[in-house]
Design a protein around this motif. Structure first.
Motif, PDB file in Angstrom:
ATOM      1  N   MET A   1       0.830  -1.206   0.000  1.00 25.92           N
ATOM      2  CA  MET A   1       0.000   0.000   0.000  1.00 25.92           C
ATOM      3  C   MET A   1       0.865   1.257   0.000  1.00 25.92           C
ATOM      4  O   MET A   1       0.557   2.242  -0.693  1.00 25.92           O
ATOM      5  CB  MET A   1      -0.938  -0.006   1.205  1.00 25.92           C
ATOM      6  N   LEU A   2       1.964   1.237   0.752  1.00 25.43           N
ATOM      7  CA  LEU A   2       2.883   2.378   0.733  1.00 25.43           C
ATOM      8  C   LEU A   2       3.447   2.594  -0.672  1.00 25.43           C
ATOM      9  O   LEU A   2       3.590   3.735  -1.128  1.00 25.43           O
ATOM     10  CB  LEU A   2       4.022   2.146   1.723  1.00 25.43           C
ATOM     11  N   PHE A   3       3.774   1.512  -1.341  1.00 21.34           N
ATOM     12  CA  PHE A   3       4.286   1.582  -2.714  1.00 21.34           C
ATOM     13  C   PHE A   3       3.232   2.193  -3.637  1.00 21.34           C
ATOM     14  O   PHE A   3       3.535   3.090  -4.444  1.00 21.34           O
ATOM     15  CB  PHE A   3       4.658   0.165  -3.154  1.00 21.34           C
ATOM     16  N   ALA A   4       1.996   1.737  -3.506  1.00 20.72           N
ATOM     17  CA  ALA A   4       0.907   2.251  -4.347  1.00 20.72           C
ATOM     18  C   ALA A   4       0.648   3.727  -4.066  1.00 20.72           C
ATOM     19  O   ALA A   4       0.428   4.520  -4.995  1.00 20.72           O
ATOM     20  CB  ALA A   4      -0.364   1.435  -4.110  1.00 20.72           C
ATOM     21  N   LEU A   5       0.664   4.112  -2.789  1.00 20.22           N
ATOM     22  CA  LEU A   5       0.421   5.514  -2.438  1.00 20.22           C
ATOM     23  C   LEU A   5       1.485   6.430  -3.025  1.00 20.22           C
ATOM     24  O   LEU A   5       1.189   7.556  -3.447  1.00 20.22           O
ATOM     25  CB  LEU A   5       0.366   5.664  -0.922  1.00 20.22           C
ATOM     26  N   ALA A   6       2.724   5.967  -3.061  1.00 19.79           N
ATOM     27  CA  ALA A   6       3.794   6.779  -3.647  1.00 19.79           C
ATOM     28  C   ALA A   6       3.529   7.035  -5.121  1.00 19.79           C
ATOM     29  O   ALA A   6       3.694   8.159  -5.620  1.00 19.79           O
ATOM     30  CB  ALA A   6       5.141   6.092  -3.451  1.00 19.79           C
ATOM     31  N   HIS A   7       3.118   5.992  -5.832  1.00 16.03           N
ATOM     32  CA  HIS A   7       2.828   6.165  -7.262  1.00 16.03           C
ATOM     33  C   HIS A   7       1.563   6.998  -7.472  1.00 16.03           C
ATOM     34  O   HIS A   7       1.483   7.789  -8.424  1.00 16.03           O
ATOM     35  CB  HIS A   7       2.698   4.797  -7.929  1.00 16.03           C
ATOM     36  N   TYR A   8       0.601   6.831  -6.598  1.00 15.83           N
ATOM     37  CA  TYR A   8      -0.621   7.641  -6.677  1.00 15.83           C
ATOM     38  C   TYR A   8      -0.285   9.118  -6.502  1.00 15.83           C
ATOM     39  O   TYR A   8      -0.767   9.984  -7.245  1.00 15.83           O
ATOM     40  CB  TYR A   8      -1.600   7.179  -5.608  1.00 15.83           C
ATOM     41  N   TYR A   9       0.564   9.406  -5.525  1.00 15.60           N
ATOM     42  CA  TYR A   9       0.967  10.799  -5.278  1.00 15.60           C
ATOM     43  C   TYR A   9       1.771  11.339  -6.464  1.00 15.60           C
ATOM     44  O   TYR A   9       1.575  12.494  -6.889  1.00 15.60           O
ATOM     45  CB  TYR A   9       1.796  10.869  -4.000  1.00 15.60           C
ATOM     46  N   LYS A  10       2.640  10.521  -7.019  1.00  8.78           N
ATOM     47  CA  LYS A  10       3.434  10.931  -8.174  1.00  8.78           C
ATOM     48  C   LYS A  10       2.545  11.244  -9.369  1.00  8.78           C
ATOM     49  O   LYS A  10       2.789  12.194 -10.127  1.00  8.78           O
ATOM     50  CB  LYS A  10       4.425   9.820  -8.535  1.00  8.78           C
ATOM     51  N   ALA A  11       1.477  10.462  -9.529  1.00 15.02           N
ATOM     52  CA  ALA A  11       0.587  10.635 -10.691  1.00 15.02           C
ATOM     53  C   ALA A  11      -0.402  11.773 -10.518  1.00 15.02           C
ATOM     54  O   ALA A  11      -0.768  12.436 -11.499  1.00 15.02           O
ATOM     55  CB  ALA A  11      -0.167   9.333 -10.956  1.00 15.02           C
ATOM     56  N   THR A  12      -0.843  12.019  -9.278  1.00 18.15           N
ATOM     57  CA  THR A  12      -1.932  12.980  -9.067  1.00 18.15           C
ATOM     58  C   THR A  12      -1.514  14.233  -8.309  1.00 18.15           C
ATOM     59  O   THR A  12      -2.166  15.277  -8.427  1.00 18.15           O
ATOM     60  CB  THR A  12      -3.084  12.324  -8.282  1.00 18.15           C
ATOM     61  N   GLY A  13      -0.463  14.131  -7.503  1.00 20.69           N
ATOM     62  CA  GLY A  13      -0.058  15.262  -6.670  1.00 20.69           C
ATOM     63  C   GLY A  13      -0.980  15.515  -5.492  1.00 20.69           C
ATOM     64  O   GLY A  13      -0.848  16.532  -4.806  1.00 20.69           O
ATOM     65  N   LYS A  14      -1.902  14.609  -5.229  1.00 20.87           N
ATOM     66  CA  LYS A  14      -2.861  14.810  -4.139  1.00 20.87           C
ATOM     67  C   LYS A  14      -2.204  14.545  -2.787  1.00 20.87           C
ATOM     68  O   LYS A  14      -1.727  13.446  -2.511  1.00 20.87           O
ATOM     69  CB  LYS A  14      -4.076  13.894  -4.339  1.00 20.87           C
ATOM     70  N   ARG A  15      -2.231  15.559  -1.917  1.00 19.24           N
ATOM     71  CA  ARG A  15      -1.551  15.481  -0.640  1.00 19.24           C
ATOM     72  C   ARG A  15      -2.151  14.433   0.291  1.00 19.24           C
ATOM     73  O   ARG A  15      -1.492  13.991   1.235  1.00 19.24           O
ATOM     74  CB  ARG A  15      -1.600  16.854   0.050  1.00 19.24           C
ATOM     75  N   GLU A  16      -3.371  14.020   0.032  1.00 21.75           N
ATOM     76  CA  GLU A  16      -3.984  13.012   0.896  1.00 21.75           C
ATOM     77  C   GLU A  16      -3.151  11.731   0.903  1.00 21.75           C
ATOM     78  O   GLU A  16      -3.126  11.001   1.906  1.00 21.75           O
ATOM     79  CB  GLU A  16      -5.399  12.707   0.434  1.00 21.75           C
ATOM     80  N   GLY A  19      -0.614  11.925   3.643  1.00 21.24           N
ATOM     81  CA  GLY A  19      -1.227  11.685   4.944  1.00 21.24           C
ATOM     82  C   GLY A  19      -1.477  10.218   5.205  1.00 21.24           C
ATOM     83  O   GLY A  19      -1.185   9.705   6.295  1.00 21.24           O
ATOM     84  N   TYR A  20      -2.019   9.527   4.188  1.00 22.97           N
ATOM     85  CA  TYR A  20      -2.265   8.092   4.346  1.00 22.97           C
ATOM     86  C   TYR A  20      -0.946   7.343   4.593  1.00 22.97           C
ATOM     87  O   TYR A  20      -0.874   6.436   5.435  1.00 22.97           O
ATOM     88  CB  TYR A  20      -2.936   7.528   3.093  1.00 22.97           C
ATOM     89  N   ALA A  21       0.083   7.705   3.835  1.00 23.72           N
ATOM     90  CA  ALA A  21       1.374   7.024   3.966  1.00 23.72           C
ATOM     91  C   ALA A  21       1.976   7.253   5.348  1.00 23.72           C
ATOM     92  O   ALA A  21       2.514   6.324   5.967  1.00 23.72           O
ATOM     93  CB  ALA A  21       2.328   7.504   2.879  1.00 23.72           C
ATOM     94  N   ASN A  22       1.898   8.488   5.839  1.00 25.57           N
ATOM     95  CA  ASN A  22       2.418   8.764   7.177  1.00 25.57           C
ATOM     96  C   ASN A  22       1.642   8.012   8.258  1.00 25.57           C
ATOM     97  O   ASN A  22       2.219   7.545   9.245  1.00 25.57           O
ATOM     98  CB  ASN A  22       2.388  10.270   7.450  1.00 25.57           C
ATOM     99  N   ASP A  23       0.328   7.889   8.071  1.00 29.87           N
ATOM    100  CA  ASP A  23      -0.480   7.113   9.018  1.00 29.87           C
ATOM    101  C   ASP A  23      -0.043   5.644   9.028  1.00 29.87           C
ATOM    102  O   ASP A  23       0.044   5.009  10.085  1.00 29.87           O
ATOM    103  CB  ASP A  23      -1.963   7.209   8.661  1.00 29.87           C
ATOM    104  N   LEU A  24       0.202   5.111   7.840  1.00 33.52           N
ATOM    105  CA  LEU A  24       0.656   3.724   7.747  1.00 33.52           C
ATOM    106  C   LEU A  24       2.018   3.543   8.414  1.00 33.52           C
ATOM    107  O   LEU A  24       2.263   2.562   9.121  1.00 33.52           O
ATOM    108  CB  LEU A  24       0.748   3.299   6.280  1.00 33.52           C
ATOM    109  N   LEU A  25       2.889   4.508   8.185  1.00 32.33           N
ATOM    110  CA  LEU A  25       4.215   4.447   8.778  1.00 32.33           C
ATOM    111  C   LEU A  25       4.130   4.497  10.308  1.00 32.33           C
ATOM    112  O   LEU A  25       4.831   3.768  11.013  1.00 32.33           O
ATOM    113  CB  LEU A  25       5.067   5.604   8.256  1.00 32.33           C
ATOM    114  N   ASP A  26       3.241   5.351  10.816  1.00 37.18           N
ATOM    115  CA  ASP A  26       3.035   5.428  12.270  1.00 37.18           C
ATOM    116  C   ASP A  26       2.509   4.101  12.815  1.00 37.18           C
ATOM    117  O   ASP A  26       2.931   3.630  13.880  1.00 37.18           O
ATOM    118  CB  ASP A  26       2.049   6.552  12.607  1.00 37.18           C
ATOM    119  N   TYR A  27       1.558   3.497  12.090  1.00 41.10           N
ATOM    120  CA  TYR A  27       0.997   2.213  12.532  1.00 41.10           C
ATOM    121  C   TYR A  27       2.097   1.153  12.607  1.00 41.10           C
ATOM    122  O   TYR A  27       2.225   0.428  13.605  1.00 41.10           O
ATOM    123  CB  TYR A  27      -0.094   1.755  11.573  1.00 41.10           C
ATOM    124  N   LEU A  28       2.895   1.056  11.533  1.00 42.78           N
ATOM    125  CA  LEU A  28       3.958   0.060  11.514  1.00 42.78           C
ATOM    126  C   LEU A  28       4.958   0.298  12.642  1.00 42.78           C
ATOM    127  O   LEU A  28       5.411  -0.640  13.300  1.00 42.78           O
ATOM    128  CB  LEU A  28       4.677   0.088  10.158  1.00 42.78           C
TER     129      LEU A  28
END
Length: 267
Positions: A1-16, A19-28
């Motif tokens: 999911m972290l990998f997918a979020l990085a590509h999603y952010y690269k493709a769209t520039g959406k800051r959300e 946030g999702y990635a940082n939440d995942l990182l905090d959980y881990l």
């Protein structure tokens, strides 16, 4: 999911996505973090440690480091590289083992001696990408990258130069000769990477890349266009079964790497 979020952010520039990635990182970090390196497989901190998920985690961190200026991504990548250097890489064979206990020591018995040739190729490519992100690390990791590639090529590829065994062990004996689709894609990516790392031997690594393409093509020649076979035995027998969606990630990565290499050579 972290990998997918990085590509999603690269493709769209959406800051959300950040946030999702940082939440995942905090959980881990709070639920799965191992005291020394990496993460447990479950919230209980039991059932041992695995190399493979950390390889994918490293890949996710490296993509994030290309789309975000936050230092945390490369810091986490650095921790994973230290894990590989100090725990995952077998000091005798030079290969990355798969299964470890909670102290990051290889598990006892045959399982603890398993090396997957496809993963040696994949780790070599990712460590090279890390060196590109952190050029200061290149001198330290250069030998490990070359050894991982050579081990997988010399001991994981069959005598015909095409077939890739699923598993060998630290003595380089073949444990499982039947071959899945995805190791061919990782051999292709790694061979193209090595051709760039060692231009003096470019022709050799390009020949390896062509062998990987030849092997991969057997899997892509499925009755249903756009799908693929997953297993081929050492004798060339194709296993008739469903095409797992997880292979698509590897196939697209290999096609992308080959496309970039060809365009770079032409242009």
């Amino acid at each position: 999911m972290l990998f997918a979020l990085a590509h999603y952010y690269k493709a769209t520039g959406k800051r959300e996505a950040v946030g999702y990635a940082n939440d995942l990182l905090d959980y881990l970090t709070h639920r799965r973090k191992h005291p020394a390196y990496g993460f447990h497989e479950n919230d209980r901190g039991t059932d041992g440690m695995l190399a493979n998920p950390h390889m994918h985690y490293l890949e996710a961190m490296l993509v994030w480091s290309t789309v975000s200026d936050e230092p945390v991504w490369l810091e986490m990548a650095e921790e994973l590289v230290r894990l590989a250097a100090h725990k995952l890489i077998d000091p005798v064979s030079g290969g990355i083992r798969e299964y470890f206990d909670e102290s990051w020591e290889p598990v006892a018995g045959k399982r603890g001696r398993i090396l997957e040739p496809g993963h040696q190729f994949e780790w070599a490519t990712l460590l090279d990408l890390y060196c590109k992100a952190r050029p200061d690390a290149a001198p330290t990791l250069a030998g490990a990258i070359d050894r991982l590639y050579a081990l997988a090529t010399d001991h994981g590829v069959g005598p015909n130069g095409i077939h890739i065994h699923s598993e060998i062990d630290t003595s380089f004996s073949v444990v499982k000769s039947d071959a899945r689709c995805w190791p061919y894609t990782e051999r292709l990516r790694a061979a193209l990477m090595m051709a760039t790392r060692h231009p003096e031997n470019r022709s050799l690594y390009e020949a390896h890349a062509l062998q990987a393409v030849a092997g991969l093509w057997r899997y892509l020649s499925a009755p249903m266009p756009g799908l693929w076979h997953d297993w081929i035995a050492f004798d060339g027998t194709v296993t008739q079964e469903d095409a797992p969606a997880s292979s698509l990630y590897h196939i697209v990565g290999a096609i992308t790497a080959l496309d970039h290499a060809v365009r770079g050579k032409v242009g």
